[in-house]
Design an enzyme around this catalytic site. Sequence first.
Site, PDB file in Angstrom:
ATOM      1  N   LYS A   1      -3.647   5.831  15.137  1.00 48.03           N
ATOM      2  CA  LYS A   1      -3.828   5.189  13.835  1.00 48.03           C
ATOM      3  C   LYS A   1      -5.325   5.201  13.509  1.00 48.03           C
ATOM      4  O   LYS A   1      -6.067   6.048  13.993  1.00 48.03           O
ATOM      5  CB  LYS A   1      -3.243   3.774  13.866  1.00 48.03           C
ATOM      6  CG  LYS A   1      -1.776   3.710  14.265  1.00 48.03           C
ATOM      7  CD  LYS A   1      -0.862   4.465  13.304  1.00 48.03           C
ATOM      8  CE  LYS A   1      -0.610   3.696  12.032  1.00 48.03           C
ATOM      9  NZ  LYS A   1       0.365   4.382  11.140  1.00 48.03           N
TER      10      LYS A   1
ATOM     11  N   LYS B   1       0.822  -1.208   0.000  1.00 49.77           N
ATOM     12  CA  LYS B   1       0.000   0.000   0.000  1.00 49.77           C
ATOM     13  C   LYS B   1       0.857   1.261   0.000  1.00 49.77           C
ATOM     14  O   LYS B   1       0.579   2.223  -0.720  1.00 49.77           O
ATOM     15  CB  LYS B   1      -0.945  -0.005   1.205  1.00 49.77           C
ATOM     16  CG  LYS B   1      -1.900   1.184   1.215  1.00 49.77           C
ATOM     17  CD  LYS B   1      -3.057   0.995   2.165  1.00 49.77           C
ATOM     18  CE  LYS B   1      -2.646   1.015   3.608  1.00 49.77           C
ATOM     19  NZ  LYS B   1      -3.828   1.151   4.514  1.00 49.77           N
ATOM     20  N   SER B   2       1.910   1.265   0.820  1.00 47.63           N
ATOM     21  CA  SER B   2       2.762   2.447   0.907  1.00 47.63           C
ATOM     22  C   SER B   2       3.420   2.764  -0.429  1.00 47.63           C
ATOM     23  O   SER B   2       3.489   3.930  -0.845  1.00 47.63           O
ATOM     24  CB  SER B   2       3.833   2.251   1.981  1.00 47.63           C
ATOM     25  OG  SER B   2       3.259   2.085   3.256  1.00 47.63           O
TER      26      SER B   2
ATOM     27  N   ARG C   1      -5.153   1.700  18.567  1.00 50.37           N
ATOM     28  CA  ARG C   1      -4.902   0.258  18.431  1.00 50.37           C
ATOM     29  C   ARG C   1      -4.431  -0.381  19.725  1.00 50.37           C
ATOM     30  O   ARG C   1      -4.693  -1.568  19.952  1.00 50.37           O
ATOM     31  CB  ARG C   1      -3.897   0.004  17.293  1.00 50.37           C
ATOM     32  CG  ARG C   1      -4.527   0.208  15.923  1.00 50.37           C
ATOM     33  CD  ARG C   1      -3.558  -0.030  14.788  1.00 50.37           C
ATOM     34  NE  ARG C   1      -4.255   0.063  13.505  1.00 50.37           N
ATOM     35  CZ  ARG C   1      -3.648   0.276  12.348  1.00 50.37           C
ATOM     36  NH1 ARG C   1      -2.335   0.420  12.306  1.00 50.37           N
ATOM     37  NH2 ARG C   1      -4.354   0.340  11.234  1.00 50.37           N
TER      38      ARG C   1
ATOM     39  N   ARG D   1      -6.796  -3.495  10.352  1.00 47.93           N
ATOM     40  CA  ARG D   1      -5.760  -4.350  10.939  1.00 47.93           C
ATOM     41  C   ARG D   1      -6.244  -5.026  12.221  1.00 47.93           C
ATOM     42  O   ARG D   1      -5.842  -6.154  12.523  1.00 47.93           O
ATOM     43  CB  ARG D   1      -4.490  -3.543  11.181  1.00 47.93           C
ATOM     44  CG  ARG D   1      -3.946  -2.940   9.887  1.00 47.93           C
ATOM     45  CD  ARG D   1      -2.507  -2.532  10.006  1.00 47.93           C
ATOM     46  NE  ARG D   1      -2.113  -1.685   8.891  1.00 47.93           N
ATOM     47  CZ  ARG D   1      -1.816  -2.128   7.668  1.00 47.93           C
ATOM     48  NH1 ARG D   1      -1.860  -3.419   7.407  1.00 47.93           N
ATOM     49  NH2 ARG D   1      -1.463  -1.286   6.715  1.00 47.93           N
TER      50      ARG D   1
ATOM     51  N   SER E   1       8.020   9.367  12.122  1.00 50.17           N
ATOM     52  CA  SER E   1       6.838   9.133  11.294  1.00 50.17           C
ATOM     53  C   SER E   1       7.218   9.231   9.835  1.00 50.17           C
ATOM     54  O   SER E   1       7.614  10.300   9.354  1.00 50.17           O
ATOM     55  CB  SER E   1       5.732  10.141  11.610  1.00 50.17           C
ATOM     56  OG  SER E   1       4.701  10.078  10.637  1.00 50.17           O
TER      57      SER E   1
ATOM     58  N   ASP F   1       2.677  -0.750  12.027  1.00 51.76           N
ATOM     59  CA  ASP F   1       1.405  -1.242  11.503  1.00 51.76           C
ATOM     60  C   ASP F   1       1.149  -2.709  11.854  1.00 51.76           C
ATOM     61  O   ASP F   1       0.033  -3.200  11.650  1.00 51.76           O
ATOM     62  CB  ASP F   1       1.344  -1.080   9.983  1.00 51.76           C
ATOM     63  CG  ASP F   1       1.089   0.361   9.570  1.00 51.76           C
ATOM     64  OD1 ASP F   1       0.511   1.111  10.377  1.00 51.76           O
ATOM     65  OD2 ASP F   1       1.474   0.732   8.451  1.00 51.76           O
TER      66      ASP F   1
ATOM     67  N   ARG G   1       2.672   6.118  -3.135  1.00 50.33           N
ATOM     68  CA  ARG G   1       3.757   6.993  -3.572  1.00 50.33           C
ATOM     69  C   ARG G   1       3.985   6.901  -5.074  1.00 50.33           C
ATOM     70  O   ARG G   1       4.242   7.925  -5.724  1.00 50.33           O
ATOM     71  CB  ARG G   1       5.031   6.640  -2.792  1.00 50.33           C
ATOM     72  CG  ARG G   1       4.947   7.051  -1.314  1.00 50.33           C
ATOM     73  CD  ARG G   1       5.904   6.257  -0.446  1.00 50.33           C
ATOM     74  NE  ARG G   1       5.991   6.754   0.933  1.00 50.33           N
ATOM     75  CZ  ARG G   1       5.131   6.476   1.883  1.00 50.33           C
ATOM     76  NH1 ARG G   1       4.082   5.696   1.633  1.00 50.33           N
ATOM     77  NH2 ARG G   1       5.284   6.964   3.094  1.00 50.33           N
TER      78      ARG G   1
END
Length: 437
Positions: free
Chosen positions: A346, A26-27, A350, A391, A171, A319, A31
């Site tokens: 998040k 996904k990351s 979480r 998640r 981050s 994550d 991008r």
Amino acid sequence: MQVNVLNWKSSPNGPLRGTLRVPGDKSVSHRAMMLAGLADGSSRIEGFLEGEDTLSTAAVMQALGVRIEADQPGVRIVHGVGLHGLKGVGQPLDCGNAGTGMRLLTGLLAGQAFDSTLVGDESLSRRPMGRVTEPLSAMGASFSTEDGRPPVRIHGGKALHGISYTLPVASAQVKSALLLAGLYAEGETEVIEPHPTRDYTERMLAAFGWPIRFEPGRARLSGGHRLQATDVVVPADFSSAAFFLVAASIVPGSELVLARVGLNPRRTGLLQALRLMGADIRVENEGVSGGEAIADLRVRHARLKGVELPPSLVPDMIDEFPALFVAAAVAEGRTVVTGAAELRVKESDRLAAMARGLQGLGVVVEESPDGAVIHGGRIGGGQVESLGDHRIAMSFAVAGLVAEGPIRIGDCANVATSFPGFVELANDCGFSVADAD
């Protein structure tokens, strides 16, 4: 009124077997879509994640004037408009549930000549944006938010200047937003991290031809260059593979092979954590794709033991903590997690969601402001809430494989944001996840 609610029931079903290819990272997909849209020329993206989050980012880029062809699943031809070719629109740009998409787009849009407004769903609208907008404001950008939360109104036409900024909290999203704004800034933009985070943006910028210098914990670039179209092959998402790494580790008799998984060293803290706990995970067929390390991961069942998680691993597995909590819940002894306060901001809190969910299933969990102590042993059946967090939902689906009774998981629809087809793929290798409605 809440809509599109989906509830699951996960039950024990014997060993897990097979070779799986989980969806694209996904990351990397986020991008690649953004940089391809800003590049000169046309780029081909293979392995693009067909999830709601990344589709939201693609829709935003299309709304800004980028033409995108989608002739087959997982493939996009992106016709870039150049660094200054985006066009403003008179309507909000919907990021859906994509926190990564919104934060990176905030940086990308900060240097445009036009105004923009970024909005998201109910979950995303609760997430803090101040740690992105504050350093961007120091670069000369201008924003309005709702007490630091979305919608994010970006007031365009501001001249940006490079800064040297030390992140108060590690981050990758904030770092990436500053680097994307730096493309439009006069002078050098430097980001210094308290702990190294994933460097997808740095690698992707280099692949698209932008001069950038980076090393663990530091990245520097100057404005005034151009992005050149390139082809990108997106590796399988390690975060998606994580659920199967834990599942095969804790279900007796299991053996799974996860194919062509991205092994960016700033992403694979869970792999190291599971090995510290005694997991049997082997790296096979190593290679490189689009500047990213990839390999097949072969995982077999093993008896896990509780550990004190080294704080140095935390930024590289932020994550994957929900999945780790499940592994810790069945491990022998106690697992101690500290330095993970980032989990509270998040898609859900979480730390609280996993602690309360596991406690409701009979697991002893001592929650702290920045972590938890999980006492391993048995997991009982029962009802848990995912709080709309993909998640959390998938982690409790894994827990159901070794629970003493079925686990009913509430509000799982958002799994489609990151892992479309999770239930089908999971059931094909031996899970038993069904609609509980």
